[in-house]
Design a protein around this motif. Structure first.
Motif, mmCIF file in Angstrom:
data_model
loop_
_atom_site.group_PDB
_atom_site.id
_atom_site.type_symbol
_atom_site.label_atom_id
_atom_site.label_comp_id
_atom_site.label_asym_id
_atom_site.label_seq_id
_atom_site.Cartn_x
_atom_site.Cartn_y
_atom_site.Cartn_z
ATOM 1 N N ILE A 275 -6.997 1.844 1.193
ATOM 2 C CA ILE A 275 -6.465 2.898 2.062
ATOM 3 C C ILE A 275 -7.371 3.095 3.270
ATOM 4 O O ILE A 275 -6.901 3.260 4.398
ATOM 5 C CB ILE A 275 -6.303 4.214 1.264
ATOM 6 C CG1 ILE A 275 -5.216 4.046 0.195
ATOM 7 C CG2 ILE A 275 -5.959 5.362 2.192
ATOM 8 C CD1 ILE A 275 -5.059 5.253 -0.705
ATOM 9 N N GLY A 276 -8.677 3.069 3.039
ATOM 10 C CA GLY A 276 -9.623 3.197 4.149
ATOM 11 C C GLY A 276 -9.519 2.043 5.124
ATOM 12 O O GLY A 276 -9.537 2.236 6.344
ATOM 13 N N ASP A 277 -9.408 0.817 4.592
ATOM 14 C CA ASP A 277 -9.239 -0.354 5.455
ATOM 15 C C ASP A 277 -7.959 -0.245 6.278
ATOM 16 O O ASP A 277 -7.939 -0.565 7.476
ATOM 17 C CB ASP A 277 -9.195 -1.635 4.612
ATOM 18 C CG ASP A 277 -10.568 -2.013 4.077
ATOM 19 O OD1 ASP A 277 -11.566 -1.460 4.563
ATOM 20 O OD2 ASP A 277 -10.642 -2.862 3.172
ATOM 21 N N GLY A 278 -6.884 0.202 5.644
ATOM 22 C CA GLY A 278 -5.620 0.343 6.361
ATOM 23 C C GLY A 278 -5.707 1.377 7.463
ATOM 24 O O GLY A 278 -5.166 1.170 8.566
ATOM 25 N N ALA A 279 -6.379 2.485 7.194
ATOM 26 C CA ALA A 279 -6.538 3.517 8.221
ATOM 27 C C ALA A 279 -7.321 2.992 9.418
ATOM 28 O O ALA A 279 -6.986 3.276 10.570
ATOM 29 C CB ALA A 279 -7.233 4.740 7.619
ATOM 30 N N ILE A 280 -8.369 2.200 9.144
ATOM 31 C CA ILE A 280 -9.151 1.609 10.232
ATOM 32 C C ILE A 280 -8.290 0.661 11.042
ATOM 33 O O ILE A 280 -8.329 0.657 12.281
ATOM 34 C CB ILE A 280 -10.385 0.879 9.672
ATOM 35 C CG1 ILE A 280 -11.380 1.888 9.095
ATOM 36 C CG2 ILE A 280 -11.063 0.042 10.757
ATOM 37 C CD1 ILE A 280 -12.558 1.255 8.406
ATOM 38 N N ASN A 281 -7.488 -0.159 10.369
ATOM 39 C CA ASN A 281 -6.617 -1.104 11.069
ATOM 40 C C ASN A 281 -5.645 -0.380 11.996
ATOM 41 O O ASN A 281 -5.492 -0.745 13.168
ATOM 42 C CB ASN A 281 -5.829 -1.937 10.053
ATOM 43 C CG ASN A 281 -6.717 -2.862 9.247
ATOM 44 O OD1 ASN A 281 -7.797 -3.233 9.676
ATOM 45 N ND2 ASN A 281 -6.271 -3.227 8.062
ATOM 46 N N VAL A 282 -4.988 0.638 11.476
ATOM 47 C CA VAL A 282 -3.974 1.351 12.249
ATOM 48 C C VAL A 282 -4.585 2.113 13.414
ATOM 49 O O VAL A 282 -4.136 2.003 14.568
ATOM 50 C CB VAL A 282 -3.192 2.314 11.335
ATOM 51 C CG1 VAL A 282 -2.264 3.215 12.157
ATOM 52 C CG2 VAL A 282 -2.368 1.535 10.313
ATOM 53 N N VAL A 283 -5.626 2.895 13.135
ATOM 54 C CA VAL A 283 -6.233 3.738 14.169
ATOM 55 C C VAL A 283 -6.877 2.885 15.262
ATOM 56 O O VAL A 283 -6.719 3.155 16.461
ATOM 57 C CB VAL A 283 -7.267 4.698 13.546
ATOM 58 C CG1 VAL A 283 -8.018 5.453 14.634
ATOM 59 C CG2 VAL A 283 -6.574 5.674 12.618
ATOM 60 N N SER A 284 -7.601 1.849 14.860
ATOM 61 C CA SER A 284 -8.258 0.988 15.839
ATOM 62 C C SER A 284 -7.232 0.300 16.732
ATOM 63 O O SER A 284 -7.377 0.274 17.963
ATOM 64 C CB SER A 284 -9.117 -0.057 15.127
ATOM 65 O OG SER A 284 -9.637 -0.990 16.052
ATOM 66 N N ALA B 157 -2.062 -1.373 -7.319
ATOM 67 C CA ALA B 157 -1.649 -0.341 -8.271
ATOM 68 C C ALA B 157 -0.800 -0.912 -9.400
ATOM 69 O O ALA B 157 -0.900 -0.458 -10.544
ATOM 70 C CB ALA B 157 -0.894 0.765 -7.544
ATOM 71 N N VAL B 158 0.048 -1.888 -9.113
ATOM 72 C CA VAL B 158 0.967 -2.413 -10.140
ATOM 73 C C VAL B 158 0.420 -3.650 -10.843
ATOM 74 O O VAL B 158 1.067 -4.175 -11.756
ATOM 75 C CB VAL B 158 2.337 -2.757 -9.510
ATOM 76 C CG1 VAL B 158 2.956 -1.525 -8.876
ATOM 77 C CG2 VAL B 158 2.220 -3.868 -8.468
ATOM 78 N N ASN B 159 -0.758 -4.115 -10.444
ATOM 79 C CA ASN B 159 -1.347 -5.302 -11.063
ATOM 80 C C ASN B 159 -1.982 -4.933 -12.401
ATOM 81 O O ASN B 159 -2.983 -4.222 -12.450
ATOM 82 C CB ASN B 159 -2.386 -5.918 -10.122
ATOM 83 C CG ASN B 159 -2.800 -7.304 -10.565
ATOM 84 O OD1 ASN B 159 -2.659 -7.676 -11.725
ATOM 85 N ND2 ASN B 159 -3.315 -8.087 -9.638
ATOM 86 N N SER C 173 1.699 -3.341 6.013
ATOM 87 C CA SER C 173 0.843 -4.334 5.377
ATOM 88 C C SER C 173 -0.191 -3.675 4.479
ATOM 89 O O SER C 173 -0.434 -4.129 3.342
ATOM 90 C CB SER C 173 0.144 -5.178 6.452
ATOM 91 O OG SER C 173 -0.772 -6.084 5.877
ATOM 92 N N SER C 174 -0.803 -2.610 4.953
ATOM 93 C CA SER C 174 -1.803 -1.900 4.151
ATOM 94 C C SER C 174 -1.157 -1.245 2.934
ATOM 95 O O SER C 174 -1.719 -1.260 1.833
ATOM 96 C CB SER C 174 -2.494 -0.834 5.014
ATOM 97 O OG SER C 174 -3.142 -1.429 6.127
ATOM 98 N N ALA C 175 0.031 -0.676 3.131
ATOM 99 C CA ALA C 175 0.727 -0.051 2.008
ATOM 100 C C ALA C 175 1.081 -1.086 0.939
ATOM 101 O O ALA C 175 0.988 -0.806 -0.265
ATOM 102 C CB ALA C 175 1.990 0.649 2.505
ATOM 103 N N ALA C 176 1.457 -2.271 1.374
ATOM 104 C CA ALA C 176 1.784 -3.335 0.421
ATOM 105 C C ALA C 176 0.558 -3.738 -0.389
ATOM 106 O O ALA C 176 0.653 -4.007 -1.602
ATOM 107 C CB ALA C 176 2.349 -4.542 1.163
#
Length: 220
Positions: free
Chosen positions: A65-74, A47-49, A38-41
C-alpha cells in the motif's frame, strides 16, 4: 432498464467534453488510475495467496500500500508540475510557434529583428496571458493546437522522469526503511512465541536424583 450502449455513449461524451480541450490532463488521470489499479492488484494478490503466512501478510500488505501511494502521488505531482510549467511558458508567450510570435509582434508585444525575436523592454511576462488579449480569437485555434501539443510532450517527459528516476528512488528508500521495521517486528513476534526451557536448582537436581535411585540397588 438502462441501455449499455447509451451509457457508453454518455460516458464517451462526458470524457470528450471534459478532457477533449486538454488531452494532457486526461493522460495524467489515466496514468494515475493505472498506477492505482496496479497497486490494488498487488495488494489483493498478496491477500488471497494461501502460500503466504498470515504473519507475513500483516507486513507485506502495508508495504505494498505504501509503495502504491508513492507511485501514484509521485506520478501525479511530477507530471502535473512539469505540464503546468510548460503551459505557463506557452500562455506567457515565452514558448510559441512562428504564427503565435508573429501575432504577438502584430499586437505590439515583441518585434522581429535580424537576430531573431526581441521582447519589448520592461515587459512583464509573469502577469501576461495570451488568452486575455482582446483579439485572441485571431490566434485561438493555433494557440490551442500548439499548447495541447506542448502539454502532451511535457506530460510525457514528466511521466518518464517520474516512473524511471524519481519514483524508484523514493520507493527504494521507503522499502529499505519498511524492511528494517518489518524484520524487527517479525523478530519480536518470534521472540514472544518462543518458549524458554525452565532451569532447575542444584537442590531440585539432588532431590530428583535421590528419588530416582532410592530403594534400588546400584548395578555394576
Amino acid at each position: 432498464m438502462l441501455n449499455p450502449s447509451k451509457l457508453f455513449e454518455n460516458f464517451k461524451n462526458t470524457i470528450l467534453t471534459k478532457y477533449g480541450p486538454n488531452p494532457a490532463k486526461m493522460l495524467i488521470y489515466t496514468g494515475v488510475l493505472g498506477w492505482f489499479l496496479s497497486s490494488a492488484a498487488q495488494v489483493v494478490a498478496i491477500a488471497v495467496n494461501d502460500k503466504i503466512p498470515k504473519e507475513q501478510k500483516m507486513f507485506l500488505i502495508p508495504q505494498e500500500i505504501g509503495d502504491g501511494a508513492i507511485n501514484v502521488v509521485s506520478f501525479f505531482l511530477v507530471t502535473t508540475a512539469i505540464k503546468n510549467f510548460a503551459s505557463r511558458l506557452v500562455s506567457s508567450g515565452k514558448l510559441a510557434s512562428p504564427k503565435i510570435r508573429q501575432y504577438l509582434t502584430d499586437s505590439g508585444i515583441n518585434i522581429k529583428t535580424k537576430k531573431g525575436w526581441k521582447v519589448l523592454p520592461n515587459f512583464d511576462f509573469s502577469k501576461f496571458d495570451i488568452k486575455n488579449m482582446t483579439n485572441f480569437d485571431l490566434i485561438k485555434d493555433e494557440y490551442n493546437s500548439f499548447k495541447n501539443g506542448i502539454d502532451v510532450i511535457a506530460m510525457t517527459a514528466g511521466s518518464i522522469l517520474s516512473c524511471n528516476i524519481i519514483t524508484p528512488i523514493l520507493r527504494n528508500k521507503y522499502a529499505a526503511k519498511r524492511q528494517q521495521k518489518t524484520l524487527a517486528e517479525m523478530n519480536k513476534v518470534n521472540m514472544d512465541r518462543m518458549q524458554y526451557p525452565r532451569g532447575i536448582s542444584m537442590d531440585t537436581y539432588r532431590n530428583q536424583a535421590a528419588l530416582k535411585y532410592s530403594g534400588s540397588p546400584l548395578k555394576i
